[in-house]
Design an enzyme around this catalytic site. Structure first.
Site, PDB file in Angstrom:
ATOM      1  N   GLU A  60       0.797  -1.226   0.000  1.00  0.00           N
ATOM      2  CA  GLU A  60       0.000   0.000   0.000  1.00  0.00           C
ATOM      3  C   GLU A  60       0.831   1.278   0.000  1.00  0.00           C
ATOM      4  O   GLU A  60       0.463   2.254  -0.640  1.00  0.00           O
ATOM      5  CB  GLU A  60      -0.965   0.025   1.195  1.00  0.00           C
ATOM      6  N   HIS A 129     -11.577  -5.673   8.404  1.00  0.00           N
ATOM      7  CA  HIS A 129     -12.284  -5.351   7.160  1.00  0.00           C
ATOM      8  C   HIS A 129     -13.496  -4.483   7.473  1.00  0.00           C
ATOM      9  O   HIS A 129     -14.495  -4.515   6.774  1.00  0.00           O
ATOM     10  CB  HIS A 129     -12.746  -6.616   6.432  1.00  0.00           C
TER      11      HIS A 129
END
Ligand code: TPP
Ligand code: MG
Lengths: 328, 348
Positions: A60, A129
């Site tokens: 990322e 999540h």
């Protein structure tokens, strides 16, 4: 007008911006042939090719870091972080670099970058999540933070984000990707970054929310209007940074009561900023306690359904809080 | 991994004028740098971080690329590089004094945070290694423009590569690894020049890596690796020019490692006596890149001792003049702190 889901509107915005401007490209994990794990980039690699829809390495900080470098030299990247939970490896690049580039060069280098990330709970995603990460970034001058709650706004705001000369974090309520539907104009339009939207008018109290919680707040407002005759105004913030202080304050000056709803942890969440703003600038209009309805202060949204539902605000909980505050 | 013997001798093609110009930049950089140390001792500037000892590999890097056109993402030790790219001594001093007219940052950043849109020197932060992904992103943009036909392949008026510099200690950062990986995956026109001076403040290189060379990691990224004597202008130029040719030909990225030394403390806040011997420092001072390059130029009959003296006198005069003008420049107004937070216009 065409009825779309939230995610369809997001895909349509990227499709149009890719078609409009050759400098726009997308990168992120699985954005290519898979079309994104949520399918937000579905069909785009087929249409625009692998040079413009680029599967990134699973890393990322470099998705964002590469985006910054490409942006400062003239491209217009849209970086996808697969889940907002995984934005933290890129935190230094977003907060230390993208946000500060323009300021530290005294206005010489700007970073026209969009970072999209699905956020939020209620989807059985557990601790990693489900996170809401907006408060970390709304704290940082130089960034813009956008969280739409309707397909109309999602499309118009994402197109505006791509054209904005600054780094824009665009958080998408994953719980609403397919459950939130709404009309989207057929032609080209933009929704400006900044202004909040009055989602429901009312003069008994104001509910402040954004993203999934703005969607739930409108449902709750309709419930209490019908069932209890309470007229709750719903302010959908849409943009957290820069914040539309005028609209926030104007509604409160009218109603004198505020309920702030967010699904992040309560403490230090973005709602605290709204509360401070009201207390500081509209004290004389105060007609009750400023209330926050948010997730409890635990380190994440738990996986088991029972605990998840306990964590998450929902229309019933919001309606309950509205009734409570209206009765004060 | 390339050895020096394998590289074509690009340096042999440098003209006398160019060699002398390179030498001049090294001397101006040294005199300016020494003046900054003195200004700090006098309490006139708050901080200095030095390029002393690194001049050879930096001037070579500037001359190996298309100077002022190719993108450069420097680090704080790149004074010689910045000067050789076209930044003026006064630009550096305006930054060191935090003046309103500091072209790098308007007095916002600490000294030596070089930046110039005209020269394609891109602003960096103080956080080490953060610029490496940006450089890879700029190289990605070049490749994108070439592939999309937005830029002609041989157009030397456009940037054709991105060069970035970093210290060896900072290659331990994740930022460096992730950016090098992109450069390899996408075969980017990208050069990472590691200036290995064996210390990251006090921490020696063997505490950063188990490998003898930073560039030994090149195969892990699928990029070209090269190690060279960073105190030797010509060896540095040979290695870096080969990397530039590879980038221009579309043959991918290079991890270029200059072995060098910092004979002064890390910064004006450091005391290097706590972590290394005076003997070690003295030994490296004998390998001083400016002394070495000066001797080479004399041995080749390109310059005589009085030419070297004249260059030195000129450099001192240039620094004196730059300092005079800097002292006369205005400080930022306090409320200038509030400006330029958000861009309002999207310039290409
Ligand atoms: C992320 C980060 N951590 C720590 C520092 C503090 N710091 C500044 S320079 C430096 C050492 C860098 O050493 P090296 O990369 O070898 O470069 P050199 O200064 O030797 O050229 C450190 C630890 C920093 N600037 N950024
Ligand atoms: Mg070092």
């Amino acid at each position: 007008m065409t009825e779309m889901t939230l995610i369809q509107a997001i895909t349509a915005a990227m499709d149009e911006e890719l078609a409009r401007d050759e400098r726009v490209f997308i990168t992120g994990e699985d954005v290519g042939v898979r079309g994104g794990v949520f399918r937000a980039t579905m069909g785009l690699i087929e249409k625009y090719g692998p040079q413009r829809v680029v599967d990134s390495p699973l890393a990322e900080l470099s998705i964002v870091g590469i985006g910054i470098g490409a942006a400062v030299v003239g491209l217009r990247p849209i970086c996808e972080i697969q889940f907002a939970d995984y934005i933290f490896p890129a935190f230094n690049q977003i907060v230390g670099e993208a946000a500060r580039f323009y300021y530290r060069s005294n206005g010489v280098w700007h970073v026209p970058l969009v970072i999209r990330a699905p956020y939020g709970g209620g989807v059985g995603g557990g601790l990693y999540h489900s996170q809401s990460v907006e408060a970390f970034f709304a704290h940082v001058p130089g960034l813009k933070v956008v969280i739409p709650s309707t397909p109309h706004d999602a499309k118009g705001l994402l197109k505006a984000a791509v054209r904005d000369p600054n780094p824009v974090l665009f958080f998408e309520a994953k719980k609403g990707y397919r459950s939130i539907r709404g009309d989207v104009p057929d032609g080209e339009y933009l929704v400006p970054i900044g202004p909040a939207r009055i989602a429901r008018e009312g003069d008994d109290l104001t509910v402040y929310a954004y993203g999934m919680m703005a969607h739930y707040a409108t449902i709750a407002a309709d419930m209490v209007r019908e069932q209890d005759g309470i007229h709750a105004e719903v302010v959908d913030l849409r943009t957290l940074l820069p914040l539309d202080r005028e609209t926030v304050l104007a509604s409160y000056r009218k109603t004198g009561k505020a309920l702030i709803v967010y699904e992040d942890n309560l403490t230090g969440g973005f709602g605290a900023e709204i509360a401070a703003l009201l207390a500081e600038h509209a004290f004389e209009h105060m007609d009750g306690p400023i209330r926050r309805l948010a997730g409890p202060d635990v380190p994440g949204v738990p996986f088991a359904h029972s605990m998840q539902e306990f964590f998450m605000p929902n229309p019933e909980k919001i309606a309950h809080a509205i009734r409570d505050l209206a009765a004060y | 991994m390339t050895t020096a013997a394998e590289t074509r001798s690009y340096a042999a093609q440098l003209t006398r004028d160019t060699l002398i110009e390179m030498y001049r930049f090294m001397v101006v950089s040294r005199r300016l740098d020494e003046r900054a140390w003195a200004l700090h001792r006098q309490g006139k500037i708050a901080f200095h971080i030095s390029a002393i000892g690194h001049e050879a590999c930096q001037v070579a890097a500037a001359y190996a690329i298309n100077r002022g056109v190719d993108y450069v993402f420097p680090y704080y030790r790149d004074l010689t590089l910045a000067l050789a790219l076209g930044s003026a001594p006064q630009d550096f001093l305006l930054g060191a004094f935090g003046k309103a007219t500091d072209p790098y940052s308007g007095g916002r950043q600490m000294p030596s945070h070089f930046s110039s849109r005209a020269l394609n020197i891109v602003s960096g932060s103080s956080s080490v290694a953060t610029q490496i992904p940006h450089a890879a992103g700029a190289a990605f943009a070049i490749k994108y423009r070439l592939q999309r036909g937005l830029q002609a392949p041989d157009d030397a008026t456009q940037p054709r590569l991105a060069l970035t510099c970093i210290g060896e200690g900072s290659t331990s950062q994740g930022e460096w690894y992730e950016a090098m990986n992109w450069a390899g995956v996408h075969r980017l026109p990208f050069i990472c020049l590691v200036q290995n001076n064996y210390y990251a403040i006090s921490v020696p290189y063997d505490q950063q890596s188990a490998l003898p060379n930073v560039a030994d990691r090149a195969p892990a990224f699928g990029v070209h690796g090269v190690v060279f004597d960073g105190n030797d202008v010509l060896a540095s130029y040979d290695a870096l020019r080969a990397a530039v040719e590879r980038a221009y030909r579309g043959e991918g990225a290079t991890l270029a490692e200059a072995k060098t030394y910092r004979p002064v403390p890390h910064s004006s806040d450091d005391d290097d006596r706590s972590y290394r011997t005076r003997e070690e420092v003295e030994e490296w001072k004998r390998k001083d890149p400016i002394l070495r390059f000066g001797s080479t130029l004399m041995e080749r009959g390109l310059l005589r001792q009085d030419d070297l003296n004249a260059i030195d006198a000129q450099a001192r005069a240039e620094v004196d003049a730059a300092l005079r003008d800097t002292l006369a420049a205005p400080d930022p107004a306090p409320e200038d702190a509030l400006g330029a937070v958000y861009a309002t216009e999207d310039t290409p």
